[in-house]
Design a protein around this motif. Structure first.
Motif, PDB file in Angstrom:
ATOM      1  N   ASP A 393      65.160  49.824  62.011  1.00  0.00           N
ATOM      2  CA  ASP A 393      66.110  48.864  62.559  1.00  0.00           C
ATOM      3  C   ASP A 393      67.215  49.665  63.235  1.00  0.00           C
ATOM      4  O   ASP A 393      67.990  50.339  62.568  1.00  0.00           O
ATOM      5  N   VAL A 394      67.239  49.611  64.541  1.00  0.00           N
ATOM      6  CA  VAL A 394      68.199  50.443  65.250  1.00  0.00           C
ATOM      7  C   VAL A 394      69.447  49.660  65.652  1.00  0.00           C
ATOM      8  O   VAL A 394      70.347  50.220  66.246  1.00  0.00           O
ATOM      9  N   LEU A 395      69.471  48.388  65.342  1.00  0.00           N
ATOM     10  CA  LEU A 395      70.585  47.581  65.844  1.00  0.00           C
ATOM     11  C   LEU A 395      71.577  47.185  64.767  1.00  0.00           C
ATOM     12  O   LEU A 395      72.779  47.221  64.988  1.00  0.00           O
ATOM     13  N   THR A 396      71.061  46.818  63.595  1.00  0.00           N
ATOM     14  CA  THR A 396      71.950  46.254  62.592  1.00  0.00           C
ATOM     15  C   THR A 396      72.911  47.306  62.076  1.00  0.00           C
ATOM     16  O   THR A 396      72.501  48.391  61.687  1.00  0.00           O
ATOM     17  N   VAL A 397      74.148  46.969  62.098  1.00  0.00           N
ATOM     18  CA  VAL A 397      75.168  47.883  61.621  1.00  0.00           C
ATOM     19  C   VAL A 397      75.415  47.597  60.153  1.00  0.00           C
ATOM     20  O   VAL A 397      75.701  46.454  59.777  1.00  0.00           O
TER      21      VAL A 397
END
Lengths: 470, 480
Positions: A393-397
């Motif tokens: 998951d490269v988007l969820t912060v």
């Protein structure tokens, strides 16, 4: 440092040694913003300097006062800064453009002014030889409310002589320190007679008053949660108190109790304390000492002294603890430098080669059966690619930082022309190192240095010569 | 050179006779560029030129990944990049090493081997500024987060900061004389007269490692190879051929720290989103292929490393392991660039009823340049090539940057191309005659009707040649 990589939890939670000295003019007071990325410092000449703690460089300079800055207070968002000076005025700065947002003049020098914790259009000020004020600057014309220094006496019907006597007594009560509670609906005020007053910010009446010290109260500080109060008084004792929840709906002014928790003092040396500060969580109490070079750090759990910080051979004035790191900033009284103590994390060189591990002592290594077998390149490649079936998951912060609530927080613009606006500043360029200091003769004009107290740095810097550029 | 002054963008003005909606690379790409897992996986993404079945086929290989996140959108087709040529920017006389879109998406900056950097308007393609001052080819650049400052790093070992609005050097610390400014003016004047970019005496401008005038940040002993700003914009990090990483205090223009941890030229640096970590090329792999470029994932959790063995690897830097390997492009000898791209529903042109934050779907992909001139885009999860823009550049394509629906690329041919994402479902509708008004900016691209991308690119190329009438425009130089 990066939360995912750092082992900060292994480190101490109070500072250990001096790591930086920064200087711009003669600083007399400092204050961190809530996020802890900027440090505001007030100078003797009335200039307010904002430091970027990441670069240890000046981020902004605010000119508008002409006298010694006595107190600084950041707004919650970090965009506004209230500065008060001995020159009878307080200025609310807008750091977006570096202009003064509002200016309020008083009829006396200001001891300290503090912004309301939630509303940057309201602040309380303690004035020299005058009654404290609550100032509302929501409208273009500011509204001032005088706050009472002493509790109302019940017997207002008494005879004239008694009244006069009371009035005389009351006149001796001066408020020297004033802070807002965490919710902002009450004010805590300390007086010259050692009394602590709790003032309702709405009715502006004292709802509680008690003598807590035998000398003048010089500093009042609250923890971030507002549950603990730190009081410095001239009787050489630092006291901590538990503050009840004053915003409770069923608050009865008659039952308020402010229980004393600890008394910190040095009974041997009979030291008195210049300034005090709570640590980020309130776990520790730090104090700078009068006529002495050390900073004392007590731990609040047992009330024991845990550390005496050695610094430069100089008495320290105002001290401030970083809002969430083990970092302490103090102003040198004599030179006006800002000294910063913190923990230095040890370098982890093994991180540079993750396939190597550090071992304490020699270990005999037994290789696995197939460990050094040679496989055809394609096979390795294929096996490797097959392993990569994990989902990423490269988007969820991830919100692990704790301070991520302010995503759209105020961001101070980056200025390039700080030098130009600053006629008295001269920069000395010393090679590649970070040491830059002017020759001792002209130190007091106000220069900026960012010395790094690191091994070898100094030698490198001086080795390149101290040619003055300009 | 006079071309420098007259450099101009060439929007593809009249409705071209070629339709660029669909990129038909399905026929030849599978055998040549297919991922190692074979044709079975790489063909589905390319089937969408068959409007009738495109949707269902495209979705098939993705269903497994979709259920991990975006639960509520499982039934919707995934957002897929569909970037189509939009603008052609020319003006650089030599190869362009890096091109980047500003954080606000409004500007494009390009760094070229001709020693200049140029700023362009991302929406119109207008050429705004030429930044002259470097004494050698500019190999890297970075935008400050406020989009008002640009940093360039050059083979002349210097880093310069530029004001986007005025096009002049941004630094004015500690100096009251204006030699730097004067020199800049002089150089501009020379260029205006059409003379060669003369070596005006600006070498005294910068001061080693210290405060400078309106000069450069000097300190590196060799070519400056990569640059990145911290998210707050207060720190600039530079990687150089001299094996050092320097952290600069942007405000004062002074060297803050040097990280001497490398024993190889540092070719890629990037900042994590919270600014706490600088990424370097120290990731160790079993066979250690050289890393030429790095970039953080949008959430700062992973690092994308561009290796010189035709692959891009996604690293989990906490555990130090490779999570994904993307292949299908060519990268053996050059330092090429790419980035993460994020498309959301708004880019896709889908108006959601519930326009709240939760409802917006975001889809990440990876875009990279390729040495054969292509631009390749992968799906992050499945590692499949989901779009390939063939022959985007003559020779090597050096750099790609994506900002939402805009993609920009630059290559050895000295040209910059701007691409716009066009939602596929919209174009499908249009083909069926259901809707005709595309979103205005690129509407002129979608009016004609030849679904042949290769021909379209030829058309573009012809146009380039026609516009680039003067000699020297197409000087091809091997970069570095």
């Amino acid at each position: 440092m990066n939360l995912l990589l750092s082992d900060d939890y292994l480190l101490q939670d109070y500072p250990e040694n001096i790591t930086n000295t920064i200087r711009s003019g003669h600083s007399t007071c400092v204050r961190f913003n809530r996020r802890g990325d900027f440090l505001a410092s007030g100078r003797v000449d009335g200039t307010v300097v904002i430091w970027d703690l990441e670069t240890m460089g000046v981020a902004r300079k605010l000119r508008g006062h002409s006298k010694n800055i006595t107190s600084l207070s950041w707004s919650r968002c970090g965009r506004y800064l209230l500065s008060a000076c001995q020159g009878w005025k307080a200025i609310l700065w807008d750091l977006q453009n570096g202009k003064r947002h509002r200016e309020v003049r008083f009829r006396a020098p200001v001891y300290g002014a503090e912004l309301h914790p939630w509303n940057h259009y309201q602040f309380a000020a303690a004035l020299f030889e005058d009654q404290p004020m609550l100032v509302d600057i929501t409208d273009s014309a500011d509204v001032r409310y005088v706050l009472p220094p002493v509790q109302k006496r019940p017997n207002t019907e008494g005879d004239a002589a008694l009244k006069e006597k009371h009035a005389k007594e009351d006149a001796k009560h001066m408020t020297t320190a004033i802070v807002y509670t965490a919710a902002g609906d009450h004010l805590l005020a300390g007086t010259t007679k050692g009394r602590l007053n709790i003032i309702d910010a709405k009715t502006r009446e004292i709802i509680y008053s008690e003598k807590i010290a035998s000398g003048i109260i010089t500093t009042l500080r609250l923890t971030e949660s507002g549950k603990d109060l730190l009081v410095n008084a001239q009787d050489r004792i630092i006291r901590t108190f538990h503050v009840p929840n004053l915003s409770a709906a069923d608050l009865d002014p008659d039952t308020i109790q402010i229980p004393l928790e600890h008394k910190f003092q040095d009974v041997v040396n009979r030291l008195s304390w210049n300034h005090v500060a709570f640590s980020a969580t309130g776990e520790y109490v730090a104090a700078s000492t009068y006529n002495n070079h050390e900073l004392y750090i007590w731990e609040r759990g047992h009330g024991s002294l845990v550390r005496m910080l050695e610094g430069p051979k100089e008495e320290q004035g105002v001290i401030e603890w970083h809002p969430h790191r083990a970092l302490l900033a103090a102003c040198g009284l004599e030179t006006g430098r800002i000294n910063i103590w913190s923990v230095t994390s040890p370098q982890r060189w093994s991180a540079l080669a993750p396939d190597f591990a550090e071992v304490e002592e020699n270990v005999e290594y037994i290789e696995k059966e197939d460990e050094f077998d040679i496989h055809p390149q394609e096979e390795i490649q294929k096996r490797r690619l097959d392993q990569e079936d994990e989902d990423v998951d490269v988007l969820t912060v991830e919100n692990g930082g704790g301070l991520s609530e302010e995503v759209a927080a105020f961001r101070m613009p980056i200025l390039f022309n700080l030098g130009e606006s600053d006629s008295e500043e001269e920069f000395v360029n010393v090679g590649l190192g970070t040491l830059r200091r002017k020759s001792p003769g002209d130190q007091d004009e106000g220069e900026m240095t960012g010395e790094e107290k690191g091994p070898g740095k100094k030698a490198g810097g001086t080795g390149r010569g101290r040619g003055k550029k300009k | 050179m006079s071309e420098l002054g007259s450099s101009a963008a060439t929007p593809i003005a009249e409705p071209p006779s070629k339709r660029r909606r669909v990129h038909d690379d399905s026929l030849d790409s599978t055998p040549r560029y297919g991922s190692p897992d074979g044709a079975a996986q790489s063909s589905p993404p390319n089937t969408d030129h068959l409007p009738g079945q495109g949707l269902s086929i495209r979705r098939a290989p993705r269903t497994t990944h979709d259920k991990t996140h975006h639960h509520r959108h499982r039934d919707e087709p995934p957002i897929r990049p569909n970037y189509q040529p939009h603008l052609l920017l020319q003006g650089h006389t030599r190869a362009i090493s890096q091109v980047r879109i500003s954080p606000d998406g409004r500007w494009i900056a390009s760094a070229s081997a001709d020693g200049t950097a140029k700023i362009w308007d991302a929406s119109t393609g207008a050429h705004l500024e030429t930044l002259v001052g470097h004494m050698a080819g500019v190999s890297c650049l970075a935008w400050a987060p406020d989009s008002n400052t640009l940093a360039t790093g050059s083979d002349d070992k210097a880093i310069r900061l530029w004001d986007r609005v005025t096009g002049s050097p941004a630094h004015a610390v500690g100096r009251r004389d204006n030699t730097g400014e004067a020199a800049g003016v002089a150089m501009k004047a020379l260029i205006g007269k059409g003379g060669r970019r003369a070596r005006v005496g600006v070498s005294g401008e910068g001061v080693r490692g210290g405060r400078t005038g309106r000069g450069a940040l000097l300190g590196h002993h060799n070519y400056v190879y990569s640059l990145a700003f911290s998210p707050k914009g207060n720190i600039l990090v530079s990687g150089s051929y001299d094996e050092a990483v320097f952290l600069w205090d942007v405000r004062a223009g002074r060297l803050m720290r040097s990280l001497p941890a490398h024993s190889d030229p540092v070719s890629g640096v990037d900042f994590c989103r919270d600014g706490t970590l600088v990424c370097l090329r120290t990731l160790v792999h079993e066979d250690n292929p050289a890393v030429t470029n790095v970039c953080f994932s949008p959430n700062g959790r992973f690092v994308l490393a561009f290796n010189l063995d035709n692959s891009i690897r996604l690293w989990d830097y906490v555990s130090g392991s490779v999570k994904k390997t993307y292949q299908g492009h060519t990268n053996k000898g050059f330092s090429i660039g790419g980035c993460f791209g994020v498309l959301s529903d708004t880019d896709d042109g889908i108006e959601k009823e519930d326009a709240d934050q939760e409802g917006t779907r975001r889809q990440a992909f990876i875009a990279s340049a390729s040495e054969d001139g292509d631009i390749v885009m992968w799906d992050v999860e499945s590692k499949q090539v989901i779009q390939r823009i063939k022959r985007a550049h003559e020779g090597v394509c050096f750099s790609v940057d994506v900002h939402g629906g805009t993609m920009v690329s630059a290559g050895q041919d000295g040209l910059i191309k701007v691409f716009r994402h066009r939602p596929r479902n919209l174009s499908l509708k249009q083909e069926n005659g259901e809707s005709d008004g595309l979103n205005g900016a690129n509407g002129h691209l979608g009016k004609s009707d030849t679904p042949d991308a290769v021909a379209a690119d030829e058309e573009l190329q012809r146009q380039v040649e026609a516009d680039a009438g003067s000699p020297g425009q197409h000087v091809k130089e091997e970069h570095l």
